[in-house]
Design an enzyme around this catalytic site. Structure first.
Site, PDB file in Angstrom:
ATOM      1  N   ASP A  28       0.822  -1.211   0.000  1.00  0.00           N
ATOM      2  CA  ASP A  28       0.000   0.000   0.000  1.00  0.00           C
ATOM      3  C   ASP A  28       0.857   1.263   0.000  1.00  0.00           C
ATOM      4  OD1 ASP A  28      -2.364   1.403  -0.034  1.00  0.00           O
ATOM      5  OD2 ASP A  28      -2.736   1.216   2.121  1.00  0.00           O
ATOM      6  N   ASN A  76     -11.085  -2.496  -5.276  1.00  0.00           N
ATOM      7  CA  ASN A  76     -10.314  -1.538  -6.083  1.00  0.00           C
ATOM      8  C   ASN A  76     -10.970  -1.204  -7.427  1.00  0.00           C
ATOM      9  OD1 ASN A  76      -7.086  -2.794  -4.909  1.00  0.00           O
ATOM     10  ND2 ASN A  76      -8.241  -1.031  -4.181  1.00  0.00           N
TER      11      ASN A  76
HETATM   12  C1  IPE Z   1      -5.383  -2.764  -0.172  1.00  0.00           C
HETATM   13  O1  IPE Z   1      -5.072  -1.418  -0.301  1.00  0.00           O
HETATM   14  C2  IPE Z   1      -5.409  -3.418  -1.519  1.00  0.00           C
HETATM   15  C3  IPE Z   1      -4.102  -3.554  -2.182  1.00  0.00           C
HETATM   16  C4  IPE Z   1      -2.950  -3.200  -1.702  1.00  0.00           C
HETATM   17  C5  IPE Z   1      -4.149  -4.174  -3.480  1.00  0.00           C
HETATM   18  P1  IPE Z   1      -6.198  -0.304  -0.427  1.00  0.00           P
HETATM   19  O2  IPE Z   1      -5.479   0.997  -0.548  1.00  0.00           O
HETATM   20  O3  IPE Z   1      -7.150  -0.647  -1.497  1.00  0.00           O
HETATM   21  O4  IPE Z   1      -6.946  -0.438   0.980  1.00  0.00           O
HETATM   22  P2  IPE Z   1      -7.753   0.643   1.828  1.00  0.00           P
HETATM   23  O5  IPE Z   1      -8.709   1.308   0.888  1.00  0.00           O
HETATM   24  O6  IPE Z   1      -6.756   1.607   2.372  1.00  0.00           O
HETATM   25  O7  IPE Z   1      -8.401  -0.146   2.908  1.00  0.00           O
HETATM   26  C1  IPE Z   2      -1.674   0.212  -3.344  1.00  0.00           C
HETATM   27  O1  IPE Z   2      -1.400   1.567  -3.355  1.00  0.00           O
HETATM   28  C2  IPE Z   2      -1.835  -0.356  -4.736  1.00  0.00           C
HETATM   29  C3  IPE Z   2      -3.203  -0.811  -5.065  1.00  0.00           C
HETATM   30  C4  IPE Z   2      -4.218  -0.798  -4.273  1.00  0.00           C
HETATM   31  C5  IPE Z   2      -3.397  -1.310  -6.408  1.00  0.00           C
HETATM   32  P1  IPE Z   2      -2.587   2.626  -3.364  1.00  0.00           P
HETATM   33  O2  IPE Z   2      -2.938   2.931  -4.768  1.00  0.00           O
HETATM   34  O3  IPE Z   2      -3.701   2.165  -2.504  1.00  0.00           O
HETATM   35  O4  IPE Z   2      -1.865   3.887  -2.703  1.00  0.00           O
HETATM   36  P2  IPE Z   2      -2.507   4.913  -1.673  1.00  0.00           P
HETATM   37  O5  IPE Z   2      -3.039   4.115  -0.528  1.00  0.00           O
HETATM   38  O6  IPE Z   2      -3.582   5.640  -2.407  1.00  0.00           O
HETATM   39  O7  IPE Z   2      -1.362   5.787  -1.288  1.00  0.00           O
HETATM   40 MG    MG Z   3      -4.114   2.387  -0.535  1.00  0.00          MG
END
Ligand code: IPE
Ligand code: IPE
Ligand code: MG
Length: 248
Positions: A28, A76
């Site tokens: 993340d 997502n």
């Molecule tokens: C979890 O991260 C999913 C992945 C890393 C693929 P998210 O960014 O989607 O999770 P939340 O929204 O912070 O819970």
């Molecule tokens: C995790 O990084 C990757 C996926 C969920 C695909 P994020 O895209 O959630 O990054 P933040 O949480 O917005 O910084």
């Molecule tokens: Mg995230």
């Protein structure tokens, strides 16, 4: 000249006999990383691929036999279309580009999640990569794509319920072993260590059943910055834990 990665060997302050056998990672913070650099979010995802490649190599170098990463959650899909499309194309491109090297490095890749809902061209690359690496044994690399823990549990329930309805199973046959054989992760050991980058203290629908006794490590470091030193820190922390599994 190739540059030797720092910490190529297992750091000497880690006990080789007490390494996690399976590490799971919620990768993340890509978006925040990009934002901090004044770049569009997708640049964070792009950079995150390099981080993942390096972590996979590191697990292999240090003798950790299984790595599972969360690449795309069922939630997502709710992101802007442009970002979702970029990610799907990125997965496909990376798979195509890395397959040969994964084969030569004896990496066994597996995808878990509702794969049928992914773009057809991506499904083709996924099937090819799993087929081509199925006999590899150096490291078991699992990528959770369109994965949701609740959805995984539901599909297992449905599959088992159908067998009971058809008279192929009785309710008494439903043991932990039978249940696990119906999960996407059938055959995989449970994670010993869960790492989440970017500071969020939640599991966001990842491996709900499998995580029952995982040690959880959360770091403020954003995923694109998670390197071997950061992994080293996580493992040091893990080795300081006392895993009791409910006992005294
Ligand atoms: C979890 O991260 C999913 C992945 C890393 C693929 P998210 O960014 O989607 O999770 P939340 O929204 O912070 O819970
Ligand atoms: C995790 O990084 C990757 C996926 C969920 C695909 P994020 O895209 O959630 O990054 P933040 O949480 O917005 O910084
Ligand atoms: Mg995230």
């Amino acid at each position: 000249m190739t540059v030797k990665p720092i910490l190529k060997e297992l750091p000497t302050d880690l006990d080789k006999s007490r390494l996690p056998r399976h590490v799971a990672v919620i990768m993340d913070g890509n978006g925040r990383w990009a934002k901090n650099q004044g770049k569009p979010r997708i640049m964070g995802h792009q950079k995150g691929v390099d981080t993942l490649k390096e972590l996979l190599r590191c697990c292999k170098d240090w003798g950790i036999p299984a790595l599972t990463v969360y690449a795309f959650s069922t939630e997502n899909w709710g992101r802007p279309l442009e970002e979702v499309e970029f990610l799907m194309t990125l997965f496909e491109r990376v798979l195509r580009r890395e397959l040969e090297e994964m084969c030569s490095e004896k990496i066994k890749i597996r995808f878990v999640g509702n794969l049928e809902a992914l773009p057809k061209t991506l499904q083709t690359e996924i099937a090819r990569s799993m087929e081509d690496t199925k006999d590899n044994q150096d490291i078991e690399f699992t990528v959770a794509t369109n994965y949701g823990g609740r959805q995984e549990i539901l599909q297992a329930c449905r599959a088992i319920a159908s067998k009971v309805a058809e008279g192929k199973l009785t309710p008494e046959d439903i043991t932990e072993e039978l249940w696990e054989s119906h999960l996407y992760t059938a055959g995989l050991t449970h994670p010993d260590l869960l790492i989440r980058t970017s500071g969020e203290m939640r599991i966001s629908n990842f491996l709900l059943w499998q995580m029952a006794y995982a040690e959880i490590y959360v770091t403020e470091t954003l995923w694109p910055d998670f390197d071997r030193q950061e992994f080293h820190k996580a493992l040091i922390d893990y080795q300081r834990r006392e895993r009791r599994f409910g006992k005294v």
